[in-house]
Design an enzyme around this catalytic site. Structure first.
Site, PDB file in Angstrom:
ATOM      1  N   ARG A   1       0.176   3.314  -4.773  1.00  0.00           N
ATOM      2  CA  ARG A   1      -1.152   2.668  -4.780  1.00  0.00           C
ATOM      3  C   ARG A   1      -1.992   3.153  -5.980  1.00  0.00           C
ATOM      4  O   ARG A   1      -3.179   3.425  -5.852  1.00  0.00           O
ATOM      5  CB  ARG A   1      -1.918   2.947  -3.480  1.00  0.00           C
ATOM      6  CG  ARG A   1      -1.186   2.583  -2.221  1.00  0.00           C
ATOM      7  CD  ARG A   1      -0.968   1.072  -2.070  1.00  0.00           C
ATOM      8  NE  ARG A   1      -0.496   0.770  -0.732  1.00  0.00           N
ATOM      9  CZ  ARG A   1       0.789   0.725  -0.395  1.00  0.00           C
ATOM     10  NH1 ARG A   1       1.732   0.917  -1.298  1.00  0.00           N
ATOM     11  NH2 ARG A   1       1.145   0.446   0.846  1.00  0.00           N
TER      12      ARG A   1
ATOM     13  N   SER B   1      -6.208  -1.673   4.674  1.00  0.00           N
ATOM     14  CA  SER B   1      -6.120  -0.221   4.856  1.00  0.00           C
ATOM     15  C   SER B   1      -7.294   0.433   4.143  1.00  0.00           C
ATOM     16  O   SER B   1      -7.447   0.268   2.929  1.00  0.00           O
ATOM     17  CB  SER B   1      -4.824   0.314   4.249  1.00  0.00           C
ATOM     18  OG  SER B   1      -3.726  -0.337   4.816  1.00  0.00           O
TER      19      SER B   1
ATOM     20  N   GLU C   1      -8.441   4.185   0.085  1.00  0.00           N
ATOM     21  CA  GLU C   1      -7.661   3.232  -0.714  1.00  0.00           C
ATOM     22  C   GLU C   1      -8.620   2.188  -1.282  1.00  0.00           C
ATOM     23  O   GLU C   1      -8.484   1.728  -2.410  1.00  0.00           O
ATOM     24  CB  GLU C   1      -6.603   2.561   0.157  1.00  0.00           C
ATOM     25  CG  GLU C   1      -5.758   1.591  -0.625  1.00  0.00           C
ATOM     26  CD  GLU C   1      -4.661   0.938   0.189  1.00  0.00           C
ATOM     27  OE1 GLU C   1      -3.871   1.663   0.829  1.00  0.00           O
ATOM     28  OE2 GLU C   1      -4.600  -0.299   0.188  1.00  0.00           O
TER      29      GLU C   1
HETATM   30  P1  NAP Z   1       3.626   0.784  10.264  1.00  0.00           P
HETATM   31  O1  NAP Z   1       4.920   0.045  10.288  1.00  0.00           O
HETATM   32  O2  NAP Z   1       2.818   0.908  11.509  1.00  0.00           O
HETATM   33  O3  NAP Z   1       3.834   2.230   9.642  1.00  0.00           O
HETATM   34  C1  NAP Z   1       2.738   3.118   9.440  1.00  0.00           C
HETATM   35  C2  NAP Z   1       2.893   3.778   8.103  1.00  0.00           C
HETATM   36  O4  NAP Z   1       4.120   4.423   8.054  1.00  0.00           O
HETATM   37  C3  NAP Z   1       2.873   2.757   6.982  1.00  0.00           C
HETATM   38  O5  NAP Z   1       1.658   2.894   6.310  1.00  0.00           O
HETATM   39  C4  NAP Z   1       4.089   3.054   6.119  1.00  0.00           C
HETATM   40  O6  NAP Z   1       3.792   3.518   4.810  1.00  0.00           O
HETATM   41  C5  NAP Z   1       4.799   4.180   6.841  1.00  0.00           C
HETATM   42  N1  NAP Z   1       6.179   3.777   7.128  1.00  0.00           N
HETATM   43  C6  NAP Z   1       6.621   3.119   8.223  1.00  0.00           C
HETATM   44  N2  NAP Z   1       7.969   2.951   8.143  1.00  0.00           N
HETATM   45  C7  NAP Z   1       8.353   3.497   6.973  1.00  0.00           C
HETATM   46  C8  NAP Z   1       9.602   3.612   6.307  1.00  0.00           C
HETATM   47  N3  NAP Z   1      10.737   3.128   6.857  1.00  0.00           N
HETATM   48  N4  NAP Z   1       9.636   4.221   5.105  1.00  0.00           N
HETATM   49  C9  NAP Z   1       8.522   4.695   4.537  1.00  0.00           C
HETATM   50  N5  NAP Z   1       7.286   4.604   5.108  1.00  0.00           N
HETATM   51  C10 NAP Z   1       7.218   4.021   6.317  1.00  0.00           C
HETATM   52  O7  NAP Z   1       2.754   0.141   9.110  1.00  0.00           O
HETATM   53  P2  NAP Z   1       1.625  -0.990   9.148  1.00  0.00           P
HETATM   54  O8  NAP Z   1       0.318  -0.328   9.120  1.00  0.00           O
HETATM   55  O9  NAP Z   1       1.929  -2.016  10.180  1.00  0.00           O
HETATM   56  O10 NAP Z   1       1.842  -1.618   7.734  1.00  0.00           O
HETATM   57  C11 NAP Z   1       3.065  -2.235   7.383  1.00  0.00           C
HETATM   58  C12 NAP Z   1       3.121  -2.308   5.872  1.00  0.00           C
HETATM   59  O11 NAP Z   1       2.073  -3.136   5.346  1.00  0.00           O
HETATM   60  C13 NAP Z   1       2.978  -0.965   5.211  1.00  0.00           C
HETATM   61  O12 NAP Z   1       3.844  -0.902   4.123  1.00  0.00           O
HETATM   62  C14 NAP Z   1       1.525  -0.952   4.759  1.00  0.00           C
HETATM   63  O13 NAP Z   1       1.332  -0.156   3.619  1.00  0.00           O
HETATM   64  C15 NAP Z   1       1.284  -2.410   4.444  1.00  0.00           C
HETATM   65  N6  NAP Z   1      -0.125  -2.731   4.601  1.00  0.00           N
HETATM   66  C16 NAP Z   1      -0.967  -2.533   3.560  1.00  0.00           C
HETATM   67  C17 NAP Z   1      -2.325  -2.814   3.718  1.00  0.00           C
HETATM   68  C18 NAP Z   1      -3.286  -2.590   2.614  1.00  0.00           C
HETATM   69  O14 NAP Z   1      -4.456  -2.931   2.763  1.00  0.00           O
HETATM   70  N7  NAP Z   1      -2.878  -2.020   1.515  1.00  0.00           N
HETATM   71  C19 NAP Z   1      -2.804  -3.283   4.909  1.00  0.00           C
HETATM   72  C20 NAP Z   1      -1.928  -3.430   5.937  1.00  0.00           C
HETATM   73  C21 NAP Z   1      -0.588  -3.152   5.783  1.00  0.00           C
HETATM   74  P3  NAP Z   1       3.435   2.577   3.540  1.00  0.00           P
HETATM   75  O15 NAP Z   1       2.034   2.139   3.761  1.00  0.00           O
HETATM   76  O16 NAP Z   1       3.559   3.510   2.378  1.00  0.00           O
HETATM   77  O17 NAP Z   1       4.407   1.457   3.501  1.00  0.00           O
END
Ligand code: NAP
Length: 321
Positions: free
Chosen positions: A138, A214, A309
């Site tokens: 990020r 996020s 973020e």
């Molecule tokens: P989640 O599946 O509930 O997981 C929570 C966190 O754990 C995530 O932030 C993710 O990191 C990490 N994670 C889960 N499985 C992983 C793996 N196999 N390897 C590495 N890291 C892992 O996540 P969620 O909140 O529903 O989000 C799903 C994805 O959408 C994530 O990648 C998240 O970053 C992205 N997202 C981004 C935003 C934003 O505003 N930037 C908003 C919503 C969701 P990472 O975040 O590093 O992937």
């Protein structure tokens, strides 16, 4: 601002001489803590050009003002792979390299070839190769040196089905693909649909529940810090190289009992603990105060300090990354 020449004209206008300049796309990742004492440049440059590349790949040059979600839809409709895991991330194309947007195990860095930029100090135009963008978690050179250059377009390289790298390892993705009837090699459209559905289930819609996605970054800590934390609380973590471990900011916030917690008109979303929802607050300061309370609670309980973020723009010239 609809063209790069228009940028020259605006910045050459005596009325804005000496003012700080804040370039924004759609503003989906910006929180104004007060009035900005300068010029806010909303980039509305449009245009997408596709060019076949070697090895059956496709190169796409997209202008900064294009919206990201339609660009992803356009590419997956042609079964070009590379953007499918980044489905439905709100915001503009120009914002994508600023924080190297990422989701579900993919990030812009995987497909970025180069970025066209405009230098706010002298109007110079340059093309910066992805390797020189310092893309990290990020983060990028544009985020580390904010408001020096405006991103005017990005160039992406996408792959055909035969060369695609399928990323379906994140929780829920494989199940969702199965529900959609996808086989072992899902199409880009199927992957995109699965990700879109997961996001819609988990995240509050900014159109109806204003939010900036996020709010905090997932903290990255040293392996020994993680080991101690894991022993204390079974915190989930993922190795990110060099012995460092990425934590889940949402998990840390949830463990502090803050999911659904509200401060006046600001609430931690009940659906996702990493999202702050604006339910009618009149000042960005209310959100800043809620974010500080969350940060303090997590630091007190786990000794880990969350970083935003979202870009918080203060009412003085100082801006926090
Ligand atoms: P989640 O599946 O509930 O997981 C929570 C966190 O754990 C995530 O932030 C993710 O990191 C990490 N994670 C889960 N499985 C992983 C793996 N196999 N390897 C590495 N890291 C892992 O996540 P969620 O909140 O529903 O989000 C799903 C994805 O959408 C994530 O990648 C998240 O970053 C992205 N997202 C981004 C935003 C934003 O505003 N930037 C908003 C919503 C969701 P990472 O975040 O590093 O992937």
């Amino acid at each position: 601002m609809r063209s790069v020449d228009h940028l020259d004209a605006i910045l050459g206008d005596a009325r804005v001489a000496g003012l700080p300049v804040l370039p924004i796309g759609e503003g989906t990742n910006v929180l104004f803590a007060g009035d900005y004492p300068g010029l806010v440049l909303r980039l509305q440059l449009g245009g997408v050009v596709e060019t076949p590349a070697d090895g059956d790949a496709m190169t796409i040059r997209a202008a900064a003002g294009e919206r990201w979600p339609p660009l992803v839809r356009r590419t997956v409709a042609r079964d070009w792979y590379g953007l499918e895991n980044l489905t439905d991330i709100p915001g503009s194309v120009g914002a994508a390299p600023i924080q190297n947007i990422g989701a579900y195990g993919a990030e812009l860095a995987d497909v970025l070839v180069e970025v066209d930029t405009y230098d706010l100090a002298d109007g110079g135009r340059a093309t910066v190769a992805a390797a020189n963008c310092q893309l990290g978690y990020r983060s990028s050179v544009f985020k580390l040196q904010p408001d020096r250059r405006v991103v005017t377009s990005v160039v992406l390289r996408l792959q055909p089905a035969s060369r695609a790298e399928i990323r379906a390892g994140y929780p829920g993705v494989a199940d969702q693909l199965r529900r959609l009837g996808a086989g072992a090699r899902p199409t880009a459209r199927q992957l995109s649909d699965a990700i879109g559905q997961l996001r819609a289930q988990k995240l509050p819609d900014p159109a109806t529940h204003p939010n900036a996605g996020s709010f905090f970054k997932n903290p990255v800590v040293a392996a020994d810090v993680y080991a101690a934390l894991h022993e204390q609380s079974a915190a989930p973590g993922w190795p990110v190289g060099d012995g460092a471990v990425k934590l889940s900011a949402a998990w840390l916030i949830e463990q502090c009992g803050l999911r659904g917690r509200r401060w006046g008109a600001v609430a931690v979303s009940r659906r996702h603990a990493l999202v702050l929802v604006n339910e009618g607050c009149r000042s960005g300061q209310e959100l800043v105060a809620a974010a500080a309370a969350i940060r303090d609670a997590v630091e007190e309980r786990f000794g880990v300090r969350l970083e935003t973020e979202v870009r918080v723009v203060e009412s003085e010239e100082r801006t926090s990354p």
